[in-house]
Write a protein that holds these residues in place. Structure first.
Motif, PDB file in Angstrom:
ATOM      1  N   VAL A 197       0.636  -1.219  -0.527  1.00 24.70           N
ATOM      2  CA  VAL A 197      -0.074   0.226  -0.155  1.00 24.70           C
ATOM      3  C   VAL A 197       1.116   1.235   0.158  1.00 24.70           C
ATOM      4  O   VAL A 197       1.415   1.498   0.657  1.00 24.70           O
ATOM      5  N   ASP A 198       0.832   1.878  -0.767  1.00 27.63           N
ATOM      6  CA  ASP A 198       1.478   3.289  -0.763  1.00 27.63           C
ATOM      7  C   ASP A 198       0.306   4.491  -0.744  1.00 27.63           C
ATOM      8  O   ASP A 198      -0.236   4.622  -1.463  1.00 27.63           O
ATOM      9  N   ARG A 253       1.820  -1.023  13.014  1.00 22.28           N
ATOM     10  CA  ARG A 253       3.375  -1.235  13.721  1.00 22.28           C
ATOM     11  C   ARG A 253       4.341  -0.679  12.638  1.00 22.28           C
ATOM     12  O   ARG A 253       3.974  -0.953  11.848  1.00 22.28           O
ATOM     13  N   ARG A 254       5.396  -0.129  13.454  1.00 26.73           N
ATOM     14  CA  ARG A 254       5.874   0.198  12.395  1.00 26.73           C
ATOM     15  C   ARG A 254       7.234  -1.092  11.656  1.00 26.73           C
ATOM     16  O   ARG A 254       7.357  -1.944  12.530  1.00 26.73           O
ATOM     17  N   LYS A 255       7.754  -1.282  10.909  1.00 24.37           N
ATOM     18  CA  LYS A 255       8.556  -1.977  10.644  1.00 24.37           C
ATOM     19  C   LYS A 255       9.794  -1.926  10.473  1.00 24.37           C
ATOM     20  O   LYS A 255      10.050  -3.334  11.334  1.00 24.37           O
ATOM     21  N   ALA A 256      10.256  -1.071  11.177  1.00 25.51           N
ATOM     22  CA  ALA A 256      11.758  -1.288  12.303  1.00 25.51           C
ATOM     23  C   ALA A 256      10.898  -1.821  13.756  1.00 25.51           C
ATOM     24  O   ALA A 256      11.992  -1.082  14.634  1.00 25.51           O
ATOM     25  N   LEU A 294       1.813  -3.280   8.071  1.00 17.31           N
ATOM     26  CA  LEU A 294       3.107  -2.568   8.140  1.00 17.31           C
ATOM     27  C   LEU A 294       3.797  -0.919   7.704  1.00 17.31           C
ATOM     28  O   LEU A 294       4.408  -1.881   6.732  1.00 17.31           O
ATOM     29  N   ALA A 295       3.982  -0.473   8.279  1.00 14.38           N
ATOM     30  CA  ALA A 295       4.241   0.522   7.833  1.00 14.38           C
ATOM     31  C   ALA A 295       5.923   0.959   8.124  1.00 14.38           C
ATOM     32  O   ALA A 295       6.700   1.398   8.891  1.00 14.38           O
ATOM     33  N   GLU A 296       6.155   1.014   6.745  1.00 16.23           N
ATOM     34  CA  GLU A 296       7.477   1.613   6.472  1.00 16.23           C
ATOM     35  C   GLU A 296       7.793   3.279   6.513  1.00 16.23           C
ATOM     36  O   GLU A 296       8.580   3.433   6.964  1.00 16.23           O
ATOM     37  N   ARG A 297       6.490   3.663   6.226  1.00 18.63           N
ATOM     38  CA  ARG A 297       6.734   5.802   6.328  1.00 18.63           C
ATOM     39  C   ARG A 297       5.541   5.633   6.845  1.00 18.63           C
ATOM     40  O   ARG A 297       4.089   5.381   6.835  1.00 18.63           O
ATOM     41  N   ILE A 298       4.789   6.538   7.826  1.00 24.36           N
ATOM     42  CA  ILE A 298       4.023   7.404   8.197  1.00 24.36           C
ATOM     43  C   ILE A 298       4.512   8.799   8.145  1.00 24.36           C
ATOM     44  O   ILE A 298       5.169   9.746   9.352  1.00 24.36           O
ATOM     45  N   GLU A 299       3.731   9.549   7.653  1.00 25.91           N
ATOM     46  CA  GLU A 299       3.557  10.952   7.794  1.00 25.91           C
ATOM     47  C   GLU A 299       1.967  11.652   8.346  1.00 25.91           C
ATOM     48  O   GLU A 299       1.028  11.492   7.907  1.00 25.91           O
ATOM     49  N   THR A 300       2.291  12.592   9.076  1.00 31.45           N
ATOM     50  CA  THR A 300       0.839  13.108   9.556  1.00 31.45           C
ATOM     51  C   THR A 300       0.207  13.596   8.731  1.00 31.45           C
ATOM     52  O   THR A 300       0.935  15.556   8.062  1.00 31.45           O
ATOM     53  N   LEU A 301      -0.804  14.538   8.260  1.00 30.49           N
ATOM     54  CA  LEU A 301      -1.315  15.393   8.108  1.00 30.49           C
ATOM     55  C   LEU A 301      -2.236  16.144   7.971  1.00 30.49           C
ATOM     56  O   LEU A 301      -2.130  16.290   9.119  1.00 30.49           O
ATOM     57  N   ARG A 302      -2.418  17.169   7.791  1.00 22.70           N
ATOM     58  CA  ARG A 302      -2.890  18.650   8.701  1.00 22.70           C
ATOM     59  C   ARG A 302      -4.360  18.835   8.032  1.00 22.70           C
ATOM     60  O   ARG A 302      -4.408  18.618   6.845  1.00 22.70           O
ATOM     61  N   LYS A 347      -0.909   9.206   6.212  1.00 22.71           N
ATOM     62  CA  LYS A 347      -0.834   9.153   5.372  1.00 22.71           C
ATOM     63  C   LYS A 347       0.054   8.142   5.496  1.00 22.71           C
ATOM     64  O   LYS A 347       1.874   8.498   6.153  1.00 22.71           O
ATOM     65  N   CYS A 348       0.050   6.322   5.061  1.00 21.89           N
ATOM     66  CA  CYS A 348       1.266   5.096   5.168  1.00 21.89           C
ATOM     67  C   CYS A 348       1.576   4.686   3.659  1.00 21.89           C
ATOM     68  O   CYS A 348       0.794   4.622   3.544  1.00 21.89           O
TER      69      CYS A 348
END
Length: 86
Positions: free
Chosen positions: A11-12, A46-49, A78-86, A67-68
Motif C-alpha cells: 500500500v502506498d 506497526r512500524r517495520k523497524a 506494517l508501515a515503512e513510512r508514516i506522515e502526519t497530514l494537516r 498517510k502510510c
C-alpha cells in the motif's frame, strides 16, 4: 488469481485516522493496540523497524490523520513510512 489475507499487500499513500483502544474485543487476542481506521478497515499499526507490541513511538500519531506506505498482512499494517497530514 485470488490472494490470501496472509499474503502481503503493498500500500502506498493509505490515509486514515490513528486510534488507540481495545482491539479484537471479546476474542482470545483482545488487547490494547494502536490501529489505523482507513478505507472502512481497521488495521493494527506497526512500524517495520519497531516492536510487535507496545511501540511507544506510535503514540504521537494517536488522534491524527496520517498517510502510510508499507504492507498490509492480514489485519496488520506494517508501515515503512508514516506522515502526519494537516
Amino acid at each position: 488469481m485470488g490472494s490470501s489475507s496472509d499474503s502481503p499487500e503493498r500500500v502506498d499513500g493509505l490515509t486514515g485516522t490513528v486510534v488507540r483502544g481495545v482491539f479484537g474485543k471479546g476474542s482470545k487476542s483482545e488487547r490494547e493496540a494502536v490501529w489505523l481506521e482507513a478505507d472502512g478497515r481497521r488495521l493494527v499499526l506497526r512500524r517495520k523497524a519497531g516492536p510487535s507490541f507496545a511501540d511507544d513511538a506510535l503514540d504521537k500519531y494517536v488522534g491524527k490523520r496520517v498517510k502510510c506506505d508499507g504492507f498490509v498482512v492480514g489485519y496488520t499494517l506494517l508501515a515503512e513510512r508514516i506522515e502526519t497530514l494537516r
